[in-house]
Enzyme design. Structure first.
Site, PDB file in Angstrom:
ATOM      1  N   THR A   1     -12.664   4.244 -17.525  1.00 18.64           N
ATOM      2  CA  THR A   1     -11.392   4.328 -16.793  1.00 18.64           C
ATOM      3  C   THR A   1     -11.685   3.886 -15.362  1.00 18.64           C
ATOM      4  O   THR A   1     -12.816   3.526 -15.049  1.00 18.64           O
ATOM      5  CB  THR A   1     -10.857   5.775 -16.765  1.00 18.64           C
ATOM      6  N   CYS A   2     -10.667   3.968 -14.476  1.00 22.62           N
ATOM      7  CA  CYS A   2     -10.972   3.518 -13.106  1.00 22.62           C
ATOM      8  C   CYS A   2     -11.852   4.523 -12.356  1.00 22.62           C
ATOM      9  O   CYS A   2     -12.382   4.201 -11.302  1.00 22.62           O
ATOM     10  CB  CYS A   2      -9.698   3.172 -12.340  1.00 22.62           C
ATOM     11  N   ASN A   3     -12.055   5.707 -12.907  1.00 20.41           N
ATOM     12  CA  ASN A   3     -12.914   6.688 -12.228  1.00 20.41           C
ATOM     13  C   ASN A   3     -14.231   6.975 -12.942  1.00 20.41           C
ATOM     14  O   ASN A   3     -15.021   7.793 -12.466  1.00 20.41           O
ATOM     15  CB  ASN A   3     -12.178   8.024 -12.079  1.00 20.41           C
ATOM     16  N   ARG A   4     -14.425   6.367 -14.095  1.00 19.87           N
ATOM     17  CA  ARG A   4     -15.638   6.700 -14.849  1.00 19.87           C
ATOM     18  C   ARG A   4     -16.011   5.621 -15.865  1.00 19.87           C
ATOM     19  O   ARG A   4     -15.127   4.970 -16.439  1.00 19.87           O
ATOM     20  CB  ARG A   4     -15.488   8.038 -15.564  1.00 19.87           C
TER      21      ARG A   4
ATOM     22  N   SER B   1     -11.598  15.506 -13.448  1.00 20.88           N
ATOM     23  CA  SER B   1     -10.860  14.412 -12.802  1.00 20.88           C
ATOM     24  C   SER B   1     -10.766  14.634 -11.304  1.00 20.88           C
ATOM     25  O   SER B   1     -10.950  15.745 -10.816  1.00 20.88           O
ATOM     26  CB  SER B   1      -9.438  14.354 -13.363  1.00 20.88           C
TER      27      SER B   1
ATOM     28  N   GLU C   1      -3.271  13.549 -16.282  1.00 23.03           N
ATOM     29  CA  GLU C   1      -2.799  13.379 -17.658  1.00 23.03           C
ATOM     30  C   GLU C   1      -3.453  12.197 -18.384  1.00 23.03           C
ATOM     31  O   GLU C   1      -3.817  12.291 -19.553  1.00 23.03           O
ATOM     32  CB  GLU C   1      -1.280  13.169 -17.615  1.00 23.03           C
TER      33      GLU C   1
ATOM     34  N   GLN D   1      -6.921   8.307 -22.555  1.00 23.95           N
ATOM     35  CA  GLN D   1      -8.037   7.353 -22.529  1.00 23.95           C
ATOM     36  C   GLN D   1      -9.169   7.803 -23.445  1.00 23.95           C
ATOM     37  O   GLN D   1      -9.799   6.984 -24.120  1.00 23.95           O
ATOM     38  CB  GLN D   1      -8.526   7.175 -21.079  1.00 23.95           C
TER      39      GLN D   1
ATOM     40  N   THR E   1       5.302  -4.676  -2.611  1.00 22.64           N
ATOM     41  CA  THR E   1       4.635  -5.047  -3.868  1.00 22.64           C
ATOM     42  C   THR E   1       3.164  -4.633  -3.817  1.00 22.64           C
ATOM     43  O   THR E   1       2.319  -5.219  -4.482  1.00 22.64           O
ATOM     44  CB  THR E   1       4.721  -6.578  -4.088  1.00 22.64           C
ATOM     45  N   GLY E   2       2.879  -3.623  -2.983  1.00 25.56           N
ATOM     46  CA  GLY E   2       1.487  -3.189  -2.831  1.00 25.56           C
ATOM     47  C   GLY E   2       1.110  -2.102  -3.826  1.00 25.56           C
ATOM     48  O   GLY E   2       1.774  -1.904  -4.863  1.00 25.56           O
TER      49      GLY E   2
HETATM   50  N1  NAP Z   1      -1.303   3.533  -1.562  1.00 24.71           N
HETATM   51  C1  NAP Z   1      -0.974   4.804  -1.599  1.00 24.71           C
HETATM   52  O1  NAP Z   1      -1.341   5.573  -2.477  1.00 24.71           O
HETATM   53  C2  NAP Z   1      -0.085   5.360  -0.501  1.00 24.71           C
HETATM   54  C3  NAP Z   1       0.182   6.747  -0.499  1.00 24.71           C
HETATM   55  C4  NAP Z   1       1.031   7.256   0.479  1.00 24.71           C
HETATM   56  C5  NAP Z   1       1.616   6.396   1.404  1.00 24.71           C
HETATM   57  N2  NAP Z   1       1.338   5.057   1.401  1.00 24.71           N
HETATM   58  C6  NAP Z   1       2.015   4.202   2.370  1.00 24.71           C
HETATM   59  O2  NAP Z   1       2.802   3.254   1.675  1.00 24.71           O
HETATM   60  C7  NAP Z   1       2.835   2.027   2.382  1.00 24.71           C
HETATM   61  C8  NAP Z   1       2.375   0.925   1.459  1.00 24.71           C
HETATM   62  O3  NAP Z   1       1.073   1.216   1.083  1.00 24.71           O
HETATM   63  P1  NAP Z   1       0.318   0.335  -0.006  1.00 24.71           P
HETATM   64  O4  NAP Z   1      -0.917   1.061  -0.314  1.00 24.71           O
HETATM   65  O5  NAP Z   1       1.244  -0.009  -1.096  1.00 24.71           O
HETATM   66  O6  NAP Z   1      -0.034  -0.946   0.875  1.00 24.71           O
HETATM   67  P2  NAP Z   1      -0.497  -2.386   0.395  1.00 24.71           P
HETATM   68  O7  NAP Z   1      -1.028  -2.333  -0.978  1.00 24.71           O
HETATM   69  O8  NAP Z   1      -1.334  -2.934   1.486  1.00 24.71           O
HETATM   70  O9  NAP Z   1       0.862  -3.209   0.363  1.00 24.71           O
HETATM   71  C9  NAP Z   1       1.541  -3.449   1.557  1.00 24.71           C
HETATM   72  C10 NAP Z   1       2.933  -3.950   1.273  1.00 24.71           C
HETATM   73  O10 NAP Z   1       3.593  -4.048   2.523  1.00 24.71           O
HETATM   74  C11 NAP Z   1       4.253  -5.316   2.606  1.00 24.71           C
HETATM   75  N3  NAP Z   1       4.273  -5.755   3.999  1.00 24.71           N
HETATM   76  C12 NAP Z   1       3.238  -5.858   4.834  1.00 24.71           C
HETATM   77  N4  NAP Z   1       3.663  -6.285   6.043  1.00 24.71           N
HETATM   78  C13 NAP Z   1       4.993  -6.481   5.935  1.00 24.71           C
HETATM   79  C14 NAP Z   1       5.994  -6.935   6.829  1.00 24.71           C
HETATM   80  N5  NAP Z   1       5.704  -7.264   8.075  1.00 24.71           N
HETATM   81  N6  NAP Z   1       7.253  -6.991   6.398  1.00 24.71           N
HETATM   82  C15 NAP Z   1       7.554  -6.662   5.131  1.00 24.71           C
HETATM   83  N7  NAP Z   1       6.659  -6.223   4.223  1.00 24.71           N
HETATM   84  C16 NAP Z   1       5.389  -6.143   4.647  1.00 24.71           C
HETATM   85  C17 NAP Z   1       3.411  -6.211   1.745  1.00 24.71           C
HETATM   86  O11 NAP Z   1       4.319  -7.160   1.315  1.00 24.71           O
HETATM   87  P3  NAP Z   1       4.006  -8.688   1.025  1.00 24.71           P
HETATM   88  O12 NAP Z   1       3.846  -8.716  -0.453  1.00 24.71           O
HETATM   89  O13 NAP Z   1       5.231  -9.342   1.469  1.00 24.71           O
HETATM   90  O14 NAP Z   1       2.785  -9.037   1.791  1.00 24.71           O
HETATM   91  C18 NAP Z   1       2.969  -5.310   0.615  1.00 24.71           C
HETATM   92  O15 NAP Z   1       3.929  -5.295  -0.404  1.00 24.71           O
HETATM   93  C19 NAP Z   1       1.936   2.213   3.574  1.00 24.71           C
HETATM   94  O16 NAP Z   1       2.731   2.498   4.703  1.00 24.71           O
HETATM   95  C20 NAP Z   1       1.079   3.399   3.223  1.00 24.71           C
HETATM   96  O17 NAP Z   1       0.689   4.137   4.374  1.00 24.71           O
HETATM   97  C21 NAP Z   1       0.516   4.534   0.453  1.00 24.71           C
END
Ligand code: NAP
Length: 416
Positions: free
Chosen positions: A49-52, A107, A113, A118, A189-190
């Site tokens: 899995t992604c952790n093991r 975990s 879950e 897995q 889309t992150g």
């Molecule tokens: N990852 C987690 O588990 C987690 C948990 C809690 C909170 N957060 C918060 O959620 C947010 C997103 O995190 P992530 O982990 O998903 O980040 P990420 O994987 O780096 O994705 C960043 C996203 O932000 C968009 N973006 C960046 N600069 C932008 C701009 N100037 N205008 C419009 N869109 C922009 C990017 O879009 P493009 O595709 O257009 O580049 C991409 O879709 C962050 O603020 C983070 O602190 C994340």
């Protein structure tokens, strides 16, 4: 002697994710076969899995060095790479480890879950691949059952622990427990957007996805679901949506009160800003009919759920303490099964032979009498062998080799 169960693993406990990734197998099916062929394992199951990354094996004796060498060669690693990363357990410790994995006690977030599914699919794959046998099938089937039972009995799997699924749950609760019929938009889309999309897709809700480039939104939707929409078009038309998730790292307020107010055409809109720092202006919440939820609120709920799960750990540990000897006994009992089958076969052969003789002497008998005689001889035979079979299984559980060997000599195939 029953087969020894061995577990060699590289997990998040000893290795950061980027290091752990080096130990993954690109082709798990062929890796399981390689461990059987080159590391002298009679059976092999891989849980990845992604952790093991975990290799489970069953063999009369096992050679740890060969397991490492095979692993290194499959992953294209130097043997030194294992230093400090690999953990090896055998026998009771290996069984206990699998129970903990299946239960979610091993975990990152207790009670998670996914890992149970897995573990279940790992043994299914090994069965299909022909690399698991009696020992690992028994071990995994039981571990999956115990994992499900302990989670259910302790309630350790209750309460969302992912920010993504919790955000969707909050939106559902605000709309009478379902988002059916809502126009949903996901901006970003992150990594976090992927979690939100997975949860929306899991519930079967249609949703739109906006990213700065349509190409990225397209690629995102083809693997995570959703319909790509143009970024520019949504910025001036938030009113088209009743539920909006925002998860971006944009360094400005992307969703402003002015834009929301000017495009309003619904009685109620829920905006869930998961970004940190925020990308939705706080004053949006002042617009009538708009509810703004931010990350702090969701993170607070997730944290409470995690604490709630952690409070169940002791109960789960207690249940596993009871389950471990039962599992151990069922693995040990496997050694007696071929002998038990031999005893049964031998007794049944005698029964059939003697029954045939009696039938010949009796000549023409009606069907009812024939069935009665067959049933009678079968129950006498079963009564006679039940005691010895019970003793054999008990001897196997106790590791009483001399009793097993004696039974093997008496009822096994004749020696050459
Ligand atoms: N990852 C987690 O588990 C987690 C948990 C809690 C909170 N957060 C918060 O959620 C947010 C997103 O995190 P992530 O982990 O998903 O980040 P990420 O994987 O780096 O994705 C960043 C996203 O932000 C968009 N973006 C960046 N600069 C932008 C701009 N100037 N205008 C419009 N869109 C922009 C990017 O879009 P493009 O595709 O257009 O580049 C991409 O879709 C962050 O603020 C983070 O602190 C994340």
């Amino acid at each position: 002697m029953p087969k020894t169960i061995v577990n060699a693993r590289v997990t998040f406990r000893k290795s950061p994710i980027h290091v752990m990734e080096q130990f993954t197998f690109h082709n798990v099916d062929s890796a399981m076969s390689s461990f059987c062929n080159h590391a002298e394992l009679d059976e092999c199951v891989i849980v990845q899995t992604c952790n093991r990354v975990e290799v489970y094996g069953a063999a009369d004796t096992f050679n740890e060095e060969k397991i490492r060498r095979t692993w290194a060669s499959l992953a294209g690693l130097d043997r030194d790479a294992f230093k400090g990363n690999i953990e090896v357990s055998k026998s009771t410790d290996a069984l206990n480890h699998l129970l903990r994995v299946a239960t979610g006690l091993d975990s990152m977030v207790v009670g998670e879950e996914q890992v149970l599914g897995q573990v279940r699919s790992s043994i299914t794959d090994a069965r299909k691949c022909g690399t698991s046998g009696e020992s690992l099938n028994t071990l995994f089937d039981r571990a999956v059952r115990v994992g499900a039972r302990v989670r259910h009995a302790t309630g350790m799997n209750k309460g969302g622990i992912s920010v993504g699924s919790m955000a969707v749950k909050l939106a559902e609760d605000a709309h009478g427990r379902t988002l059916e019929g809502q126009e949903i938009l996901l901006i970003g889309t992150g990594e976090l957007s992927t979690l939100v999309a997975k949860s929306l897709k899991h519930h079967g809700y249609p949703f739109s996805v906006a990213s700065r480039t349509l190409h990225r939104a397209d690629a995102f939707c083809s693997s995570n679901g959703g319909e790509p929409v143009k970024f520019e078009s949504i910025l001036d038309d938030f009113g088209a949506y009743s539920v909006i998730f925002v998860a971006t790292t944009a360094p400005y307020f992307m969703v402003t009160a002015e834009k929301v107010a000017s495009s309003r055409r619904r009685d109620s809109t829920m905006i869930i800003d998961l970004s940190n720092p925020r990308t939705v202006e706080e004053s949006v919440s002042g617009i009538e009919g708009v509810r703004l939820v931010n990350l702090d609120e969701i993170a607070g709920i997730v944290e409470r759920n995690v604490k709630e799960r952690e409070s169940k750990v002791e109960d789960a540990e207690r249940m596993l303490t009871d389950e471990l000897p039962v599992l151990e006994a069922s693995i040990k009992r496997l050694e007696a099964e071929p002998i038990v089958a031999g005893v049964f076969r031998h007794a049944d052969e005698v029964r059939r032979r003697e029954l045939a003789k009696a039938m010949e002497i009796l000549g023409d008998v009606d069907e009812k009498t024939a069935r009665t005689l067959a049933d009678l001889t079968r129950s006498i035979m079963e009564e006679i062998v039940a005691g010895p079979i019970e003793h054999l299984r008990h001897a196997s559980e106790q590791g009483d080799d001399s009793t097993l060997k004696a039974a093997q000599r008496l009822f096994g195939p004749p020696a050459d």
